[in-house]
Design an enzyme around this catalytic site. Structure first.
Site, short mmCIF file in Angstrom:
data_model
loop_
_atom_site.label_atom_id
_atom_site.label_comp_id
_atom_site.label_asym_id
_atom_site.label_seq_id
_atom_site.Cartn_x
_atom_site.Cartn_y
_atom_site.Cartn_z
N HIS A 95 37.74 42.70 38.05
CA HIS A 95 36.78 42.66 39.09
C HIS A 95 35.93 43.96 38.75
CE1 HIS A 95 38.55 44.76 42.95
NE2 HIS A 95 38.70 45.50 41.58
N CYS A 140 35.00 52.34 40.28
CA CYS A 140 35.31 51.16 40.53
C CYS A 140 34.14 50.09 40.37
CB CYS A 140 35.94 50.70 41.75
SG CYS A 140 37.59 51.61 41.93
N HIS A 143 37.12 46.19 35.72
CA HIS A 143 38.48 46.77 35.46
C HIS A 143 39.49 45.80 36.14
CE1 HIS A 143 37.44 48.03 39.41
NE2 HIS A 143 38.67 47.96 39.74
N HIS A 175 43.40 44.46 37.77
CA HIS A 175 44.53 44.75 38.27
C HIS A 175 45.45 43.81 38.39
CE1 HIS A 175 42.43 47.80 40.72
NE2 HIS A 175 41.49 47.01 41.10
N ASP A 182 43.36 33.58 38.13
CA ASP A 182 44.19 34.57 37.15
C ASP A 182 43.58 34.42 35.78
OD1 ASP A 182 46.68 35.83 36.07
OD2 ASP A 182 47.50 33.63 35.33
N HIS A 183 43.74 35.78 35.23
CA HIS A 183 42.76 36.02 34.01
C HIS A 183 41.49 35.87 34.01
CE1 HIS A 183 47.14 36.70 33.07
NE2 HIS A 183 46.72 37.31 31.73
N GLU A 216 46.17 45.78 45.33
CA GLU A 216 45.52 45.80 44.07
C GLU A 216 46.31 46.96 43.26
OE1 GLU A 216 41.68 47.74 44.23
OE2 GLU A 216 40.76 45.70 44.94
ZN LIG Z 1 39.58 47.42 41.62
#
Ligand SMILES: [Zn+2]
Length: 131
Positions: free
Chosen positions: A19, A28, A32, A34, A71-72, A119
């Protein structure tokens, strides 16, 4: 008056996704990833006929259905996060709405009370719906 007895059940699931926080002044703001952890908690005064507040398997299945979308993926590309910022806070609210909308057959008075999204191991956000 005696406070009503309550049973509480929590289930956790994990997934990985990317995200970027729009409008965040700092690193942020850039894309990037998580390894997210999600915890859904239900509460209720009554159990079903075999002594369950909610079937862990059903709850995990519903959570995995929501996770399957994320997911992914790059979360910013997915509704509602094309407009809603994909913060842990907003994702916790999203999980609350999706999971509570899909759970069925709960005993009377049972409800999802909160959702936590981690996160990282040390940073989490919790969403609790208003009464
Ligand atoms: Zn983040």
């Amino acid at each position: 008056m005696k406070k009503q007895d309550m049973f509480q059940v929590s289930v956790e699931e994990t997934f990985s996704a990317g995200h970027a926080l729009r409008g965040y002044k700092g690193k942020c703001e850039n894309p990037h990833g998580h390894n997210y952890r999600v915890q859904v908690t239900l509460e209720g005064p009554q159990l079903d006929g075999i002594g369950l507040l909610v079937d862990f398997t059903q709850l995990k299945h519903v959570m995995r259905e929501v996770i399957k979308r994320l997911d992914h993926q790059f979360i910013n590309d997915l509704e509602p996060f094309t407009k809603v910022n994909p913060s842990a806070e907003n994702m916790a609210k999203y999980f609350y709405e999706e999971v509570s909308g899909q759970l069925s057959g709960l005993p009377p008075g049972a409800r999802v009370t909160d959702v936590i999204v981690w996160e990282t191991d040390t940073a989490m956000a919790k969403y609790c719906p208003g009464a």
